[in-house]
Design a protein around this motif. Structure first.
Motif, PDB file in Angstrom:
ATOM      1  N   ASP A 172      -9.987  -3.453   0.833  1.00  0.00           N
ATOM      2  CA  ASP A 172      -9.565  -3.374  -0.570  1.00  0.00           C
ATOM      3  C   ASP A 172      -8.854  -4.656  -0.994  1.00  0.00           C
ATOM      4  O   ASP A 172      -8.988  -5.088  -2.146  1.00  0.00           O
ATOM      5  N   MET A 173      -8.084  -5.270  -0.076  1.00  0.00           N
ATOM      6  CA  MET A 173      -7.466  -6.541  -0.409  1.00  0.00           C
ATOM      7  C   MET A 173      -8.535  -7.616  -0.596  1.00  0.00           C
ATOM      8  O   MET A 173      -8.463  -8.439  -1.519  1.00  0.00           O
ATOM      9  N   GLY A 174      -9.539  -7.610   0.282  1.00  0.00           N
ATOM     10  CA  GLY A 174     -10.627  -8.563   0.137  1.00  0.00           C
ATOM     11  C   GLY A 174     -11.342  -8.413  -1.193  1.00  0.00           C
ATOM     12  O   GLY A 174     -11.669  -9.393  -1.861  1.00  0.00           O
ATOM     13  N   ALA A 175     -11.585  -7.167  -1.607  1.00  0.00           N
ATOM     14  CA  ALA A 175     -12.252  -6.921  -2.888  1.00  0.00           C
ATOM     15  C   ALA A 175     -11.391  -7.408  -4.050  1.00  0.00           C
ATOM     16  O   ALA A 175     -11.908  -7.940  -5.039  1.00  0.00           O
ATOM     17  N   HIS A 176     -10.078  -7.242  -3.925  1.00  0.00           N
ATOM     18  CA  HIS A 176      -9.174  -7.707  -4.988  1.00  0.00           C
ATOM     19  C   HIS A 176      -9.214  -9.220  -5.123  1.00  0.00           C
ATOM     20  O   HIS A 176      -9.262  -9.751  -6.237  1.00  0.00           O
ATOM     21  N   TYR A 233      -2.350   0.329  -4.544  1.00  0.00           N
ATOM     22  CA  TYR A 233      -1.897  -0.974  -4.078  1.00  0.00           C
ATOM     23  C   TYR A 233      -0.987  -1.650  -5.097  1.00  0.00           C
ATOM     24  O   TYR A 233      -1.099  -1.423  -6.306  1.00  0.00           O
ATOM     25  N   ASP A 234      -0.098  -2.462  -4.584  1.00  0.00           N
ATOM     26  CA  ASP A 234       0.751  -3.313  -5.408  1.00  0.00           C
ATOM     27  C   ASP A 234       0.477  -4.752  -4.989  1.00  0.00           C
ATOM     28  O   ASP A 234       0.943  -5.212  -3.950  1.00  0.00           O
ATOM     29  N   TRP A 235      -0.280  -5.480  -5.821  1.00  0.00           N
ATOM     30  CA  TRP A 235      -0.675  -6.849  -5.495  1.00  0.00           C
ATOM     31  C   TRP A 235       0.232  -7.873  -6.169  1.00  0.00           C
ATOM     32  O   TRP A 235      -0.132  -9.039  -6.281  1.00  0.00           O
ATOM     33  N   THR A 236       1.418  -7.462  -6.619  1.00  0.00           N
ATOM     34  CA  THR A 236       2.300  -8.360  -7.370  1.00  0.00           C
ATOM     35  C   THR A 236       2.592  -9.639  -6.602  1.00  0.00           C
ATOM     36  O   THR A 236       2.445 -10.750  -7.129  1.00  0.00           O
ATOM     37  N   ILE A 237       3.038  -9.515  -5.358  1.00  0.00           N
ATOM     38  CA  ILE A 237       3.404 -10.694  -4.561  1.00  0.00           C
ATOM     39  C   ILE A 237       2.170 -11.549  -4.297  1.00  0.00           C
ATOM     40  O   ILE A 237       2.199 -12.773  -4.462  1.00  0.00           O
ATOM     41  N   LEU A 238       1.091 -10.923  -3.883  1.00  0.00           N
ATOM     42  CA  LEU A 238      -0.132 -11.660  -3.551  1.00  0.00           C
ATOM     43  C   LEU A 238      -0.629 -12.449  -4.758  1.00  0.00           C
ATOM     44  O   LEU A 238      -0.904 -13.650  -4.666  1.00  0.00           O
ATOM     45  N   ASP A 239      -0.713 -11.786  -5.918  1.00  0.00           N
ATOM     46  CA  ASP A 239      -1.233 -12.458  -7.118  1.00  0.00           C
ATOM     47  C   ASP A 239      -0.310 -13.589  -7.564  1.00  0.00           C
ATOM     48  O   ASP A 239      -0.781 -14.657  -7.965  1.00  0.00           O
ATOM     49  N   ARG A 240       0.991 -13.375  -7.497  1.00  0.00           N
ATOM     50  CA  ARG A 240       1.934 -14.416  -7.927  1.00  0.00           C
ATOM     51  C   ARG A 240       1.794 -15.672  -7.075  1.00  0.00           C
ATOM     52  O   ARG A 240       1.777 -16.795  -7.597  1.00  0.00           O
ATOM     53  N   GLU A 241       1.653 -15.513  -5.779  1.00  0.00           N
ATOM     54  CA  GLU A 241       1.555 -16.677  -4.908  1.00  0.00           C
ATOM     55  C   GLU A 241       0.187 -17.359  -5.027  1.00  0.00           C
ATOM     56  O   GLU A 241       0.087 -18.573  -4.887  1.00  0.00           O
ATOM     57  N   ASN A 248       0.847  -1.200   0.000  1.00  0.00           N
ATOM     58  CA  ASN A 248       0.000   0.000   0.000  1.00  0.00           C
ATOM     59  C   ASN A 248       0.881   1.249   0.000  1.00  0.00           C
ATOM     60  O   ASN A 248       0.978   1.947   1.008  1.00  0.00           O
ATOM     61  N   PRO A 249       1.519   1.581  -1.144  1.00  0.00           N
ATOM     62  CA  PRO A 249       2.496   2.678  -1.161  1.00  0.00           C
ATOM     63  C   PRO A 249       1.877   4.062  -1.019  1.00  0.00           C
ATOM     64  O   PRO A 249       2.593   5.016  -0.710  1.00  0.00           O
ATOM     65  N   ALA A 250       0.578   4.221  -1.235  1.00  0.00           N
ATOM     66  CA  ALA A 250      -0.094   5.506  -1.070  1.00  0.00           C
ATOM     67  C   ALA A 250      -1.571   5.233  -0.789  1.00  0.00           C
ATOM     68  O   ALA A 250      -2.072   4.131  -1.033  1.00  0.00           O
TER      69      ALA A 250
END
Length: 451
Positions: free
Chosen positions: A414-418, A325-333, A319-321
């Protein structure tokens, strides 16, 4: 539609009807590509039940009346009925349980129509049997197969021929292949639908009349931890680790049962100097391409002993701002979980210098910035001792701070929605673990040993 094991049929109304009936065994559903093998037992039907069901369901092809006959040898016998008026022989192998048919429709050649057990749910009407084809698509066994499978309350849905590393993943697109699902860098978009958040939250099972994965209770099983989202993932090699950008972990060399030695290496975030491995090779430092932050080992994902993997995220890394959001790690795993038939537990660290700095400056648009709380701590290893500064600074926020709570609740929502935006990811989510004033880990750890 995918067909297998059929001869070429001759034309005619009768042969077309029989061909349509037989071909229905191989109708491909759109639930792809894995399914769990845990289900209640379905009692197989007898040969007599099968014949009776066929005659009542398709009387034009198999008119009632013929008696069963046993042909063959004791080692290879068959129970057969001859429907003379339609010129069809229908039989079941007593040893192999295969359904056979012959007649004018097949130029009097014997063809197979699946297994007797494939027709269990058709004959009884109280269950649905499904099994995967060579491409991973689930096939509803029997002649009533359809892309939408309906069950009555209390009926059994059973998946056959699957193992403990399989799981249900909805794809909802006939155009997606197993190659795309298992080898593409990202999950193909397809037409996988989002999972709508229910309000109020139901107290019972998921109420959407859709297959949405396991009923969510806190999972049991082994969940190895991935590296933190701020740390480089480890690297497995068949050759020794190479300094200055790699270092072998303690006990990181193991004999491979198939020969040779396997090495587990820690990699540096930046490319380091060969003459002084403690310093970067350039200024400004260059990122080490071998450093993939927060990545779990492929051998961890594929380990049959593991139920899933615990993904560890720091709030500041995702969550840089505000609202960004940057979901790169979450999506990759999550992709690794889908492809290995595992589940995912997600942990978010909000203590131990893991809160993004903007939360303490601009903060929430309505409530303002969170109040920074600076504590001191030091390591918990046996050789850690107090010093004049009483440890080192750990920046956290008070769980009673309204601005902090609003910001972190937004990040969670927001993570849940993603995750809910793609049914495939939501289906393998086993739980989310959060803590408030966590110090060094995702556990609740308060300042330690300050005098």
């Amino acid at each position: 539609m995918h067909q297998s094991g059929h001869s070429t049929y001759s034309a005619g109304r009768l042969t077309t009807a029989l061909r349509t009936w037989a071909a229905a065994l191989w109708v491909v559903t759109l639930i792809v590509p894995f399914a769990p093998a845990y289900a209640a037992t379905i009692t197989p039907i007898t040969t007599g039940q099968f014949f009776n069901w066929v005659q009542s369901t398709y009387p034009a092809l198999f008119p009632p009346g013929p008696a069963s006959q046993t042909i063959g040898t004791p080692a290879a016998s068959y129970t057969v009925r001859n429907y003379a008026s339609t010129g069809i022989y229908l039989g079941v192998g007593d040893q192999d349980g295969i359904v056979y048919a012959a007649g004018a429709f097949s130029n009097n050649q014997i063809v197979t129509l699946g297994k007797l057990t494939d027709y269990t749910c058709d004959a009884t009407g109280n269950c649905v049997l499904m099994a995967p084809d060579a491409n991973g698509n689930l096939l509803a066994a029997g002649v009533t197969a359809a892309t939408d499978v309906s069950l009555r309350a209390g009926a059994i849905l059973q998946f056959q021929g699957l193992g403990p590393q399989d799981s249900i993943i909805e794809v909802n697109s006939a155009s997606l292949t197993s190659t795309q699902l298992c080898q593409d860098a990202n999950l193909p978009a397809g037409t996988a639908h989002p999972v709508v958040a229910q309000s109020p939250i139901p107290t019972g099972h998921y109420a959407a009349n859709a297959l949405s994965g396991p009923y969510r209770t806190y999972p049991a099983g082994i969940y190895p931890m991935a590296n933190d989202s701020g740390e480089c993932g480890y690297v497995e090699k068949a050759v020794p680790c190479v300094s200055p950008n790699e270092s072998q972990l303690p006990s990181g060399a193991i004999a491979n049962a198939e020969g040779g030695t396997d090495y587990l290496c820690a990699v540096t975030p930046y490319l380091m100097s060969a003459t002084d491995p403690t310093r970067p090779a350039s200024n400004p430092p260059l990122a080490n391409p071998a450093c993939v932050r927060g990545k779990a080992l492929e051998s961890t994902w594929s380990d049959p002993a593991a139920q899933g993997v615990f993904i560890r995220l720091s709030w500041l890394d995702i969550n840089p701002a505000y609202g960004v959001y940057d979901w790169t790690i979450l999506d990759r795993e999550f992709v690794s979980a889908v492809r290995n038939g595992k589940t995912v537990m997600v942990g978010i660290k909000v203590g131990g210098n893991s809160i993004p700095e903007w939360a303490f400056t601009t903060g929430d648009p309505a409530l303002g910035a969170a109040k920074k709380v600076t504590l001191k701590d030091w390591g918990s290893s046996g050789d850690s001792v107090p010093n004049t500064n009483c440890g080192f600074d750990y920046v956290v926020a008070s769980p009673s701070d309204a601005a902090f709570k609003a910001l972190f609740k937004k990040a969670l929502a927001d993570m849940g929605a993603h995750i809910r935006a793609d049914q495939r990811k939501f289906s393998v989510l086993s739980g989310i673990k959060v803590t408030g004033m966590g110090m060094a880990t995702l556990e609740n750890r308060l300042p330690n040993r300050c005098n």
